[in-house]
Scaffold this motif. Structure first.
Motif: not given
Length: 176
Positions: A124-132, A147-155
């Protein structure tokens, strides 16, 4: 698993189960990222792994409030990862013009290892960088690349739609 099989199962997953991701699996992903090539071997990356549920939710809320209105699915990921661009260690006052390429390579190595382990990821590239940066205590002279989302895929793995091979290459000179 051969490389083409791995490349074909790696996808951008946007729904995750509630299954916990073990740190040992995340460390394997980091080891893969560590092996990525980089210009002049500068390795201009630092991965901040967020696996504390409260911190994950705070970071996911920042991701979800982006101007484009996308990436709200991050709120379902059990782990988030901030990929931070580190300064040019060879010449701190000189920008590393290859850093984005290097960070992309390390990020993809992370994601490919995750796929081999049965984990899903989404870059993911769309996020508020300063807040992060404030949330994660990232120094102001650093940049959170993605940012990366990581987990076991539900699909299930989707069939990829790609351009034909002859549409993406030519030999020896550019051809339209």
């Amino acid at each position: 698993m051969n490389f083409m099989d791995l490349a074909n199962i790696r996808q951008s997953d946007r729904t995750f189960t509630t299954q916990k991701v073990e740190r040992a699996e995340l460390l394997k992903c980091l080891q893969a990222a560590q092996t990525a090539p980089s210009a002049r071997n500068l390795q201009p990356w630092k991965f901040i792994i967020l696996d504390d549920p409260e911190l994950v939710q705070q970071a996911a809320a920042i991701i979800a409030e982006n101007k484009l209105g996308i990436n709200k699915f991050a709120q379902t990921a059990p782990v988030l990862v901030a990929v931070v661009e580190e300064p040019n260690s060879a010449a701190p006052d000189t920008p590393n013009k290859w850093a984005q390429f290097d960070l992309g390579s390390a990020t993809e190595h992370f994601c490919l290892q995750a796929a081999e382990l049965g984990l899903g990821t989404c870059i993911m590239g769309a996020f508020h960088e300063e807040k992060m940066k404030n949330l994660l205590h990232v120094p102001q002279d650093r940049r959170i690349f993605v940012m990366l989302a990581v987990g076991y895929p539900a699909e299930e793995t989707r069939t990829k739609t790609r351009k034909e091979l002859n549409a993406i290459h030519c030999f020896n000179q550019y051809e339209a």
